[in-house]
Design a protein around this motif. Structure first.
Motif, PDB file in Angstrom:
ATOM      1  N   TYR A  42       0.856  -1.181   0.000  1.00 38.23           N
ATOM      2  CA  TYR A  42       0.000   0.000   0.000  1.00 38.23           C
ATOM      3  C   TYR A  42       0.894   1.233   0.000  1.00 38.23           C
ATOM      4  O   TYR A  42       1.795   1.347   0.839  1.00 38.23           O
ATOM      5  CB  TYR A  42      -0.915   0.028   1.232  1.00 38.23           C
ATOM      6  N   ASP A  43       0.647   2.138  -0.937  1.00 38.14           N
ATOM      7  CA  ASP A  43       1.439   3.362  -1.038  1.00 38.14           C
ATOM      8  C   ASP A  43       0.781   4.458  -0.206  1.00 38.14           C
ATOM      9  O   ASP A  43      -0.224   5.042  -0.618  1.00 38.14           O
ATOM     10  CB  ASP A  43       1.536   3.785  -2.501  1.00 38.14           C
ATOM     11  N   LEU A  44       1.366   4.725   0.979  1.00 34.59           N
ATOM     12  CA  LEU A  44       0.851   5.769   1.855  1.00 34.59           C
ATOM     13  C   LEU A  44       1.608   7.081   1.682  1.00 34.59           C
ATOM     14  O   LEU A  44       1.536   7.972   2.532  1.00 34.59           O
ATOM     15  CB  LEU A  44       0.890   5.314   3.318  1.00 34.59           C
ATOM     16  N   GLY A  45       2.345   7.180   0.556  1.00 33.22           N
ATOM     17  CA  GLY A  45       2.953   8.468   0.221  1.00 33.22           C
ATOM     18  C   GLY A  45       1.869   9.532   0.095  1.00 33.22           C
ATOM     19  O   GLY A  45       0.740   9.250  -0.322  1.00 33.22           O
ATOM     20  N   LEU A  46       2.204  10.782   0.430  1.00 36.13           N
ATOM     21  CA  LEU A  46       1.195  11.844   0.514  1.00 36.13           C
ATOM     22  C   LEU A  46       0.458  12.053  -0.809  1.00 36.13           C
ATOM     23  O   LEU A  46      -0.761  12.287  -0.815  1.00 36.13           O
ATOM     24  CB  LEU A  46       1.857  13.144   0.975  1.00 36.13           C
ATOM     25  N   GLU A  51      -4.626  11.290  -3.964  1.00 31.14           N
ATOM     26  CA  GLU A  51      -5.319  10.706  -5.119  1.00 31.14           C
ATOM     27  C   GLU A  51      -6.486   9.814  -4.704  1.00 31.14           C
ATOM     28  O   GLU A  51      -7.498   9.730  -5.418  1.00 31.14           O
ATOM     29  CB  GLU A  51      -4.328   9.901  -5.970  1.00 31.14           C
ATOM     30  N   THR A  52      -6.353   9.140  -3.578  1.00 33.85           N
ATOM     31  CA  THR A  52      -7.383   8.186  -3.144  1.00 33.85           C
ATOM     32  C   THR A  52      -8.326   8.767  -2.090  1.00 33.85           C
ATOM     33  O   THR A  52      -9.161   8.033  -1.547  1.00 33.85           O
ATOM     34  CB  THR A  52      -6.738   6.914  -2.572  1.00 33.85           C
ATOM     35  N   GLY A  53      -8.193  10.061  -1.786  1.00 32.14           N
ATOM     36  CA  GLY A  53      -9.000  10.636  -0.713  1.00 32.14           C
ATOM     37  C   GLY A  53      -8.711   9.981   0.629  1.00 32.14           C
ATOM     38  O   GLY A  53      -9.597   9.873   1.480  1.00 32.14           O
ATOM     39  N   ASP A  54      -7.474   9.539   0.810  1.00 28.39           N
ATOM     40  CA  ASP A  54      -6.979   8.869   2.023  1.00 28.39           C
ATOM     41  C   ASP A  54      -7.598   7.486   2.234  1.00 28.39           C
ATOM     42  O   ASP A  54      -7.399   6.873   3.285  1.00 28.39           O
ATOM     43  CB  ASP A  54      -7.189   9.729   3.264  1.00 28.39           C
ATOM     44  N   VAL A  56      -6.635   4.828   0.858  1.00 25.70           N
ATOM     45  CA  VAL A  56      -5.538   3.856   0.899  1.00 25.70           C
ATOM     46  C   VAL A  56      -5.097   3.599   2.338  1.00 25.70           C
ATOM     47  O   VAL A  56      -4.707   2.469   2.679  1.00 25.70           O
ATOM     48  CB  VAL A  56      -4.350   4.332   0.035  1.00 25.70           C
ATOM     49  N   THR A  57      -5.166   4.611   3.207  1.00 25.14           N
ATOM     50  CA  THR A  57      -4.781   4.426   4.612  1.00 25.14           C
ATOM     51  C   THR A  57      -5.751   3.486   5.311  1.00 25.14           C
ATOM     52  O   THR A  57      -5.341   2.594   6.062  1.00 25.14           O
ATOM     53  CB  THR A  57      -4.731   5.777   5.338  1.00 25.14           C
ATOM     54  N   VAL A  58      -7.043   3.685   5.070  1.00 25.13           N
ATOM     55  CA  VAL A  58      -8.067   2.807   5.645  1.00 25.13           C
ATOM     56  C   VAL A  58      -7.887   1.381   5.126  1.00 25.13           C
ATOM     57  O   VAL A  58      -7.962   0.407   5.888  1.00 25.13           O
ATOM     58  CB  VAL A  58      -9.474   3.332   5.311  1.00 25.13           C
ATOM     59  N   ASP A  59      -7.631   1.243   3.825  1.00 25.59           N
ATOM     60  CA  ASP A  59      -7.451  -0.090   3.228  1.00 25.59           C
ATOM     61  C   ASP A  59      -6.248  -0.806   3.838  1.00 25.59           C
ATOM     62  O   ASP A  59      -6.287  -2.018   4.079  1.00 25.59           O
ATOM     63  CB  ASP A  59      -7.263   0.025   1.709  1.00 25.59           C
ATOM     64  N   ALA A  60      -5.171  -0.067   4.091  1.00 25.23           N
ATOM     65  CA  ALA A  60      -3.975  -0.670   4.687  1.00 25.23           C
ATOM     66  C   ALA A  60      -4.262  -1.158   6.100  1.00 25.23           C
ATOM     67  O   ALA A  60      -3.802  -2.236   6.505  1.00 25.23           O
ATOM     68  CB  ALA A  60      -2.833   0.344   4.702  1.00 25.23           C
ATOM     69  N   ALA A  61      -5.025  -0.381   6.859  1.00 26.61           N
ATOM     70  CA  ALA A  61      -5.381  -0.796   8.225  1.00 26.61           C
ATOM     71  C   ALA A  61      -6.269  -2.034   8.206  1.00 26.61           C
ATOM     72  O   ALA A  61      -6.087  -2.960   9.014  1.00 26.61           O
ATOM     73  CB  ALA A  61      -6.074   0.350   8.954  1.00 26.61           C
ATOM     74  N   GLU A  62      -7.214  -2.074   7.291  1.00 25.14           N
ATOM     75  CA  GLU A  62      -8.094  -3.248   7.191  1.00 25.14           C
ATOM     76  C   GLU A  62      -7.306  -4.485   6.757  1.00 25.14           C
ATOM     77  O   GLU A  62      -7.582  -5.602   7.212  1.00 25.14           O
ATOM     78  CB  GLU A  62      -9.233  -2.970   6.208  1.00 25.14           C
ATOM     79  N   ALA A  63      -6.310  -4.298   5.885  1.00 24.01           N
ATOM     80  CA  ALA A  63      -5.458  -5.415   5.481  1.00 24.01           C
ATOM     81  C   ALA A  63      -4.653  -5.945   6.655  1.00 24.01           C
ATOM     82  O   ALA A  63      -4.387  -7.152   6.757  1.00 24.01           O
ATOM     83  CB  ALA A  63      -4.524  -4.985   4.347  1.00 24.01           C
ATOM     84  N   THR A  64      -4.265  -5.048   7.567  1.00 21.38           N
ATOM     85  CA  THR A  64      -3.543  -5.475   8.765  1.00 21.38           C
ATOM     86  C   THR A  64      -4.417  -6.378   9.619  1.00 21.38           C
ATOM     87  O   THR A  64      -3.942  -7.360  10.205  1.00 21.38           O
ATOM     88  CB  THR A  64      -3.075  -4.255   9.569  1.00 21.38           C
ATOM     89  N   LYS A  65      -5.700  -6.081   9.695  1.00 21.67           N
ATOM     90  CA  LYS A  65      -6.626  -6.971  10.395  1.00 21.67           C
ATOM     91  C   LYS A  65      -6.691  -8.337   9.719  1.00 21.67           C
ATOM     92  O   LYS A  65      -6.791  -9.371  10.385  1.00 21.67           O
ATOM     93  CB  LYS A  65      -8.027  -6.356  10.432  1.00 21.67           C
ATOM     94  N   LYS A  66      -6.609  -8.354   8.404  1.00 22.66           N
ATOM     95  CA  LYS A  66      -6.698  -9.610   7.645  1.00 22.66           C
ATOM     96  C   LYS A  66      -5.458 -10.481   7.839  1.00 22.66           C
ATOM     97  O   LYS A  66      -5.559 -11.688   8.093  1.00 22.66           O
ATOM     98  CB  LYS A  66      -6.901  -9.310   6.164  1.00 22.66           C
ATOM     99  N   MET A  91      -6.115  19.302   4.379  1.00 25.03           N
ATOM    100  CA  MET A  91      -5.035  18.969   5.302  1.00 25.03           C
ATOM    101  C   MET A  91      -5.314  17.584   5.888  1.00 25.03           C
ATOM    102  O   MET A  91      -5.905  17.438   6.952  1.00 25.03           O
ATOM    103  CB  MET A  91      -4.958  20.029   6.408  1.00 25.03           C
ATOM    104  N   TRP A  92      -4.895  16.539   5.171  1.00 25.72           N
ATOM    105  CA  TRP A  92      -5.214  15.167   5.562  1.00 25.72           C
ATOM    106  C   TRP A  92      -4.705  14.852   6.957  1.00 25.72           C
ATOM    107  O   TRP A  92      -3.649  15.327   7.372  1.00 25.72           O
ATOM    108  CB  TRP A  92      -4.617  14.171   4.555  1.00 25.72           C
ATOM    109  N   LYS A  93      -5.457  14.033   7.678  1.00 27.68           N
ATOM    110  CA  LYS A  93      -5.086  13.676   9.050  1.00 27.68           C
ATOM    111  C   LYS A  93      -3.897  12.725   9.058  1.00 27.68           C
ATOM    112  O   LYS A  93      -3.547  12.112   8.054  1.00 27.68           O
ATOM    113  CB  LYS A  93      -6.276  13.047   9.772  1.00 27.68           C
ATOM    114  N   SER A  94      -3.308  12.571  10.233  1.00 22.90           N
ATOM    115  CA  SER A  94      -2.169  11.672  10.410  1.00 22.90           C
ATOM    116  C   SER A  94      -2.545  10.249  10.021  1.00 22.90           C
ATOM    117  O   SER A  94      -3.513   9.691  10.555  1.00 22.90           O
ATOM    118  CB  SER A  94      -1.710  11.696  11.869  1.00 22.90           C
ATOM    119  N   PRO A  95      -1.801   9.621   9.087  1.00 26.88           N
ATOM    120  CA  PRO A  95      -2.078   8.216   8.775  1.00 26.88           C
ATOM    121  C   PRO A  95      -1.910   7.320   9.996  1.00 26.88           C
ATOM    122  O   PRO A  95      -2.671   6.360  10.181  1.00 26.88           O
ATOM    123  CB  PRO A  95      -1.057   7.857   7.684  1.00 26.88           C
ATOM    124  N   ASN A  96      -0.912   7.634  10.838  1.00 26.82           N
ATOM    125  CA  ASN A  96      -0.705   6.845  12.060  1.00 26.82           C
ATOM    126  C   ASN A  96      -1.943   6.906  12.945  1.00 26.82           C
ATOM    127  O   ASN A  96      -2.376   5.900  13.504  1.00 26.82           O
ATOM    128  CB  ASN A  96       0.511   7.360  12.824  1.00 26.82           C
TER     129      ASN A  96
END
Length: 399
Positions: A42-46, A51-54, A56-66, A91-96
């Motif tokens: 997952y590319d969490l580069g800014l 481009e994905t409306g953030d 990708v960050t949610v998808d990466a977290a859900e993949a971690t659950k998987k 001003m996108w929120k912290s991915p962490n």
């Protein structure tokens, strides 16, 4: 040489700026020659978050659950200057912060100790692990800039329509107001993660807030920790020969400075953010701090505790040689690989991760290091300053 085979992929979260460059170099120099590396990328580069409306960050977290185990590169949390620099829509929120909220875990941060780099606090003989609550507080707060006189109120409307209302302040002029919150469920998860981790590593657990001032918010943390410990962990701690105690955070700071280390210090979200930087700097460098997010459900996300090393990145773009320390990012990978090997019953993968960590530490102790450590060096071998890539290749030679 045949490569180590993986059964289950790691969730790989790429990041920004200089750490993004180190990320690729670590894979090429230290991992891919030895492991048939399997990751779900997952590319969490800014730019990609924009481009994905953030999403990708949610998808990466859900993949971690998987998949259960993730490894994350440092990422930019944009401020106003970054919005302009990257032409962002917001001003996108912290991915962490987003990932921590989804996984509902606790962040454990501990320094990487090497002989020859002594803590600023001379009596610290063992690492101090910061356990940081990973939900709520200022990171989920609602804020308002007030332009003139008026009354600010805190209002809670219950499901049955009844209201609780308190005046925050009667403003006579301009000001600012902020509303924070937390959840009993998240605080409970935080407590369980801390108690379980202390039992796993057999270290004393300290917890601190400011309940004398915050008689509802902070006191709730204190009460939940106390009740859970008494009901579920007191006997287990006694059997393990470790202790739990609560104290005010100002008292905890004084105790920590006088201590010899070797314990876990649990803090609320903001406190943990600040104290982990203080502890890591006192032990040597922000680049010498491991970080792992542990959820009560058994999900693990490993990352470096520092940022994207922006100034080194700008110098790199100008074609200059930079001496950026990759240790924390290397240890993010080794932590994730060791956990993946443990969960998948692949002792050779876990063993490789531990050997890579030893090779990295041995490289510094031999005198080869990046620029941030040279001024701290008190070892017998003369310090040799190298670039981040040269440092990795020295580690590869040790390995």
């Amino acid at each position: 040489m045949s490569k180590i085979q993986m059964k289950t992929p790691l969730v790989e979260m790429d990041g920004d700026e200089m750490t993004r460059i180190l990320w690729q170099q670590i894979k090429e120099e230290l991992l891919e020659p030895y492991i048939d590396l399997k990751t779900e990328y997952y590319d969490l580069g800014l730019r990609h978050r924009e481009e994905t409306g953030d999403q990708v960050t949610v998808d990466a977290a859900e993949a971690t659950k998987k998949y259960g185990v993730a490894v994350k590169c440092a990422t930019i949390t944009p401020n106003a200057q970054r919005v302009e620099e990257y032409n962002l829509s917001q001003m996108w929120k912290s991915p962490n912060g987003t990932i921590r909220a989804i996984l509902d875990g606790t962040v454990f941060r501990a320094p990487i100790m090497v002989e020859g780099i002594n803590p600023v606090v001379k009596n610290w003989a063992k690492p101090i692990t910061i356990a940081r609550h990973a939900f709520g507080d200022v990171y989920k707060a609602t804020e308002m800039r007030l332009t003139g006189p008026g009354k600010a109120e805190l209002v809670f409307t219950a499901a049955d329509g009844t209201e609780q209302r308190q005046t925050i302040q009667d403003f006579k002029g301009r000001g600012v107001v902020q509303g924070q919150f937390n959840l009993d469920q998240s605080i409970t998860s935080f407590a369980h993660s801390c108690f379980q981790y202390a039992l796993d590593v057999k270290q004393d657990l300290w917890f601190s807030t400011k309940d004398t001032i915050s008689k509802q918010y902070d006191h709730t943390f204190k009460d939940i920790f106390h009740d859970i410990f008494e009901a579920e962990y007191k006997e287990k701690f006694e059997q393990a020969g470790i202790t739990y105690f609560y104290t005010l955070i100002d008292d905890a700071v004084a105790r920590v400075i006088r201590s010899k280390g070797g314990f876990i210090w649990a803090c609320k979200n903001y406190d943990g953010d600040v104290m982990s930087d203080m502890v890591s700097t006192a032990f040597g460098s922000l680049a010498m701090m491991t970080s792992v997010l542990v959820s009560p459900e058994g999900y693990y996300e490993y990352e470096a505790a520092h940022g994207t090393v922006t100034q080194h990145y700008y110098r790199h773009l100008r074609g200059e040689q930079v001496s950026t320390n990759p240790m924390a990012t290397i240890f993010a990978w080794t932590g994730a690989l060791a956990k993946r090997g443990e969960l998948d019953n692949l002792p050779e993968l876990t063993d490789f991760a531990h050997r890579l960590e030893k090779a990295a530490i041995d490289t510094i102790e031999s005198g080869v290091m990046t620029g941030d450590l040279v001024g701290l060096w008190e070892g017998k071998a003369p310090a040799q300053k190298v670039t981040g890539l040269e440092f990795m290749r020295a580690i590869a030679a040790k390995l």
